[in-house]
Design an enzyme around this catalytic site. Structure first.
Site, PDB file in Angstrom:
ATOM      1  N   ARG A  41       1.685  -1.380 -42.657  1.00 61.66           N
ATOM      2  CA  ARG A  41       0.869  -1.743 -41.511  1.00 61.66           C
ATOM      3  C   ARG A  41       0.224  -0.554 -40.802  1.00 61.66           C
ATOM      4  O   ARG A  41      -0.972  -0.580 -40.560  1.00 61.66           O
ATOM      5  CB  ARG A  41       1.728  -2.522 -40.501  1.00 61.66           C
ATOM      6  CG  ARG A  41       0.934  -3.160 -39.386  1.00 61.66           C
ATOM      7  CD  ARG A  41       1.842  -3.864 -38.379  1.00 61.66           C
ATOM      8  NE  ARG A  41       2.698  -4.855 -39.017  1.00 61.66           N
ATOM      9  CZ  ARG A  41       3.653  -5.526 -38.374  1.00 61.66           C
ATOM     10  NH1 ARG A  41       3.863  -5.284 -37.092  1.00 61.66           N
ATOM     11  NH2 ARG A  41       4.401  -6.420 -38.992  1.00 61.66           N
ATOM     12  N   HIS A  87      -3.738 -11.386 -46.687  1.00 61.41           N
ATOM     13  CA  HIS A  87      -3.157 -10.833 -45.454  1.00 61.41           C
ATOM     14  C   HIS A  87      -2.589 -11.966 -44.590  1.00 61.41           C
ATOM     15  O   HIS A  87      -3.290 -12.511 -43.727  1.00 61.41           O
ATOM     16  CB  HIS A  87      -4.237 -10.063 -44.679  1.00 61.41           C
ATOM     17  CG  HIS A  87      -3.685  -9.106 -43.657  1.00 61.41           C
ATOM     18  ND1 HIS A  87      -2.999  -7.972 -43.992  1.00 61.41           N
ATOM     19  CD2 HIS A  87      -3.718  -9.131 -42.303  1.00 61.41           C
ATOM     20  CE1 HIS A  87      -2.652  -7.311 -42.902  1.00 61.41           C
ATOM     21  NE2 HIS A  87      -3.073  -8.019 -41.849  1.00 61.41           N
ATOM     22  N   TYR A 131     -19.503 -16.998 -34.650  1.00 62.00           N
ATOM     23  CA  TYR A 131     -20.885 -16.699 -34.288  1.00 62.00           C
ATOM     24  C   TYR A 131     -21.449 -15.481 -35.032  1.00 62.00           C
ATOM     25  O   TYR A 131     -22.653 -15.318 -35.099  1.00 62.00           O
ATOM     26  CB  TYR A 131     -21.003 -16.451 -32.782  1.00 62.00           C
ATOM     27  CG  TYR A 131     -20.621 -17.631 -31.945  1.00 62.00           C
ATOM     28  CD1 TYR A 131     -21.320 -18.830 -32.042  1.00 62.00           C
ATOM     29  CD2 TYR A 131     -19.559 -17.551 -31.049  1.00 62.00           C
ATOM     30  CE1 TYR A 131     -20.966 -19.924 -31.270  1.00 62.00           C
ATOM     31  CE2 TYR A 131     -19.193 -18.634 -30.269  1.00 62.00           C
ATOM     32  CZ  TYR A 131     -19.898 -19.819 -30.386  1.00 62.00           C
ATOM     33  OH  TYR A 131     -19.553 -20.904 -29.627  1.00 62.00           O
TER      34      TYR A 131
END
Length: 863
Positions: A41, A87, A131
């Site tokens: 990570r 993921h 968007y």
């Protein structure tokens, strides 16, 4: 609950309860968790510079075909695909990663091309993923190139249904180009972004020299380069980061001042330090003004637009701009420091690496990628060649093959027949059966043969690459140069060195200059372009205005970075850097040397030596300074004795009463020394006949001086192996000549010597002796201030006993004051010639032919 093993006697094991030590259990669990965070990570891989989430986003977009030349795809679709396949974490973590890779103020080289609202440097949040739209940038595709050629290992995804790359086969040194930051468990990383062009230059330098030092690498990779520009303030912390992997870099925003039409001054902040929020900075400055921490500011407003950043600070009339700027740096985030902490994963383990280690790891990875790619291409080429070889066998037996296939009831029987009758492999037989009939035409058959020949050449080349590491490194180098050409750019962040950490030489341009020193001790340096080359016999040009009783006595060329050694007539030595000598106009008289060095009023400079680097131990321990006096004394001292400058100078030679130091020369210990006296005699003897002594010694006799009116006028030191040099002598009335050095026989030191020029009333006494080559130029200065420059090649050679040719026309009352040699290795010679090409000097006289002024004289017996 888990019980401590100390109470094992009270526990009952029924097969479902396992007794463990709670301390060991917590330690193991925490270590497993921390390693999971570190590896999976928080820390980037040293090879491609990515954390798993970045790698998965780019790989997922590549698998979707979301490349730079395809239409944009909705961010939500990409996030869902990456999250569902590779993921298995929250969608916010994936989208935040995508957003950052599309922000020009976050990444030095953006990896994602975003369309829509992706936030702002003011800290505005991006629009929701439904968007916005994204696709890969070209530079990101360069990081994914060759992924399908077995260049890197793949591993199963979280549910073992798909494969994902362990690392990307990037051609871009992304770790240093874009930097990385992350907080793991028990460790953190903070790697600064750098300029890609500089990184490529550094990698190429490392390919050319694998033993390159970090100091040499810093010449290529100068400092971090931030996407928001700014100025790096101070270099020591950056250098520490390069050398150790830990350091500190201070970055300042850029400010310029403007004056309005009404005459009011204002400051414009147009670049910010990396990761500084403009809106927060705006509020902070306003708060500082309100709290009266900073006074002198009347208004702060943000005028940023599409053209760029513009944070305007109006100043009050009494405010001093520089004071306000310094206060802004001190109290606001306009000056910010970042800790360099190069912690990365190397073979799955966290390590802290310096600049060279980081570049070496990337080069090693690229070498592995190129090797694996070549092996893959070789395998594919051999497979192709194998099939083409089968085609060729079939074409050679075309009628038999057709008959066999026609008579076979099934494809399997036909395949078996081909393998048996023509010794083909199963792959070749299958390919022949699948061969289209059109490829059996004559033209197609020729194409198959040509294709086979080409593929065999390719196989040979690939095998050559695999056998030669040098070829592989050349491929890496060529690919890096292509990366620089495609994606490289100029630095955005400037570097400002602090006075305490910068040598003055770093800011002084290195160039050749002409140094002049007058008889009364005035010194200056002048651009070499101010002097022009003229023919022998010319009138010359003014080299410096002096007082009536003064004239230019020393004139020579030196580099601004060199150290000058000044020897005085009383035997003292002083040091001065060339750049410390005041610059003056060619016609100016300069400044008194007494104002620059602690020179007594009754002493004056007699000899000057130009040394490139007094800290070069090997050089100063293998070279000598040879000194001579007017009364014929000579002395040799190791240069190392003169390598420690002192403010008040040191004693270089002990001078007897009535004597003066005349010359000082730098030698390598293997020279021949010549000394000449005013009456026209010269002596030649080996340097090794003069033993080297300390600074305080008197010296030994070099030549015999007969009477009080006679004196030594010069000394030269010529290397024994150098056969290109001749001896040039010049008389006081402007006559001179060149003579082969072999005409002067070697004698014992301290003798009378032999005739070197015929001294007459017409020539005047001997004034100078120099060793020259035909590539040298000569600079002659008269006591009237006239200076002429001429090529030594224009001066004819003549015997020892002749009076020579006229070198310069002078008035009857004038005399030559100084003669200087300009060496051929000085680039300034060519520069001057180029600068004055085609120009004509006002008042230049006509050159006089040598044989017009040469008068033969019967040689006198040698002394």
């Amino acid at each position: 609950m888990i019980e401590n093993t100390d109470n094992q006697d009270n526990q009952k094991e029924d097969g479902r309860i396992v007794q463990v030590n709670i301390e060991e259990q917590m330690k193991t669990a925490y270590i497993d968790y921390s390693m999971s965070v570190i590896v999976g990570r928080a820390l980037p891989d040293v090879r491609d510079g990515f954390k798993p989430v970045h790698r998965r986003v780019l790989f997922g977009m590549n698998e979707l075909g979301n490349t730079h030349n395809k239409p944009y795809k909705k961010s939500a679709r990409v996030v869902g695909d990456v999250m569902g396949k590779y993921h298995p974490h929250g969608d916010a973590s994936v989208y935040d990663t995508m957003v950052r890779m599309a922000q020009p103020w976050s990444l030095r080289y953006m990896l994602i091309d975003g369309q829509g609202n992706f936030g702002s440097i003011d800290g505005d949040f991006p629009a929701a993923m439904r968007y916005t739209e994204v696709r890969l940038q070209k530079i990101a595709e360069a990081m994914l190139e060759d992924l399908d050629k077995d260049t890197v290992d793949f591993t199963l995804n979280f549910d073992d249904t798909l494969e994902e790359p362990v690392v990307l086969p990037t051609r871009i040194p992304n770790l240093l180009a874009n930097g990385a930051s992350g907080i793991a468990v028990g460790m953190a990383t903070n790697i600064m972004p750098h300029n890609l062009s500089e990184l490529v230059d550094g990698l190429i330098a490392m390919i050319d020299d694998r033993e390159i030092t970090i100091e040499e690498l810093i010449k290529h990779v100068k400092a971090p380069d931030f996407p928001t520009g700014g100025t790096i303030y101070g270099f020591e912390g950056v250098k520490a980061g390069f050398e150790t992997g830990r350091g500190r870099v201070v970055v300042r925003g850029k400010i310029m001042s403007e004056t309005s039409k009404q005459g009011k001054e204002k400051l414009i902040i147009y670049e910010l330090p990396y990761q500084v929020n403009k809106a927060v900075l705006h509020q902070k400055i306003a708060q500082l003004v309100n709290d009266k921490v900073i006074e002198g500011i009347s208004d702060v407003r943000d005028e940023s637009d599409r053209e760029g950043m513009r944070l305007v600070i109006d100043l009050k009339r009494e405010a001093i701009p520089n004071v306000i700027i310094n206060q802004l740096y001190k109290y606001s985030e306009l000056q910010t420091s970042y800790g360099i902490n190069n912690v990365v994963l190397v073979k799955g383990r966290p390590k802290i690496l310096n600049l060279k280690d980081l570049l070496s790891e990337f080069l090693e990875f690229r070498h592995e990628v190129v090797t694996r790619r070549t092996q893959y291409l070789l395998r594919e080429a051999e497979k192709k060649a194998h099939i083409l070889q089968g085609y060729l066998i079939a074409l050679d037996h075309l009628d038999e093959v057709i008959a066999l296939i026609r008579n076979s009831t099934t494809p399997e029987i036909a395949r078996e027949g081909l393998m048996t009758n023509f010794e083909l492999s199963e792959i070749q037989a299958k390919a022949i059966l699948e061969l289209r009939l059109q490829r059996l035409t004559g033209m197609e058959r020729d194409k198959i043969r040509e294709e086979y020949e080409e593929i065999m050449k390719t196989i040979a080349h690939l095998k050559e690459v695999l056998a030669d590491e040098g070829l592989r490194m050349k491929i890496i180098k060529d690919e890096l140069e292509e990366v620089k050409k495609k994606f490289g750019d100029e630095r955005k962040t400037e570097i400002q060195y602090l006075a305490a950490e910068m040598r003055i030489e770093d800011i002084i341009a290195e160039e050749d200059v002409v140094i002049t020193i007058s008889h009364l001790g005035y010194i200056k340096r002048t651009s070499a372009y101010d002097f022009r080359q003229q023919k022998r016999g010319g009138r010359g040009a003014i080299g410096g205005k002096t007082r009536d009783e003064d004239f230019i006595e020393h004139l020579f060329v030196a580099s601004t970075h060199h150290t000058m050694l000044f020897f005085t007539e009383k035997g003292r030595l002083y040091w001065m850097k060339v750049y410390e000598i005041p610059e003056g106009e060619k016609s100016g008289k300069g400044r008194a040397i007494q104002n620059l060095i602690t020179l007594p009023s009754d002493d004056k400079i007699r000899a000057i030596i130009d040394i490139k680097d007094l800290s070069d131990t090997e050089f100063i321990n293998n070279h000598y300074i040879v000194l001579c006096t007017r009364n014929g004394i000579i002395k040799k001292t190791l240069l190392e004795e003169f390598s420690r400058p002192r403010q008040n100078g040191v004693n270089a030679i002990t001078i007897n009463e009535g004597d003066q130091l005349l010359e000082a020369k730098l030698t390598n210990g293997n020279s021949e020394i010549m000394m000449a006296i005013r009456s026209g005699r010269a002596i030649r003897f080996p340097e090794n006949t003069v033993r080297d002594t300390g600074r305080g010694a008197i010296g030994v006799r070099g030549i015999e001086v007969d009477n009080e009116k006679d004196e030594v006028v010069g000394m030269i030191c010529v290397d024994k192996e150098d056969k290109t040099r001749t001896v040039l002598v010049v008389s006081e009335k402007g006559y001179g000549k060149r003579t082969d050095i072999e005409e002067y026989r070697i004698t014992n030191r301290g003798g009378k010597g032999v005739k070197t020029i015929s001294v007459t009333d017409k020539t005047g006494p001997l004034i100078a002796i120099l060793d020259v080559t035909e590539q040298n130029d000569l600079m002659i200065t008269c006591k009237s201030g006239i200076t002429i420059r001429m090529a030594v090649g224009d001066i004819r050679e003549a015997g020892r006993a002749t009076q020579g040719v006229r070198l310069i026309r002078m008035d009857d009352s004038d005399e030559i004051a100084a003669v200087a040699r300009l060496d051929e290795e000085e680039e300034v010679v060519a520069a001057i010639e180029e600068a004055i090409e085609g120009t004509e000097v006002e008042g230049e006289g006509n050159a006089t032919e040598a044989n017009d002024t040469t008068e033969a004289v019967e040689p006198e017996p040698e002394a």
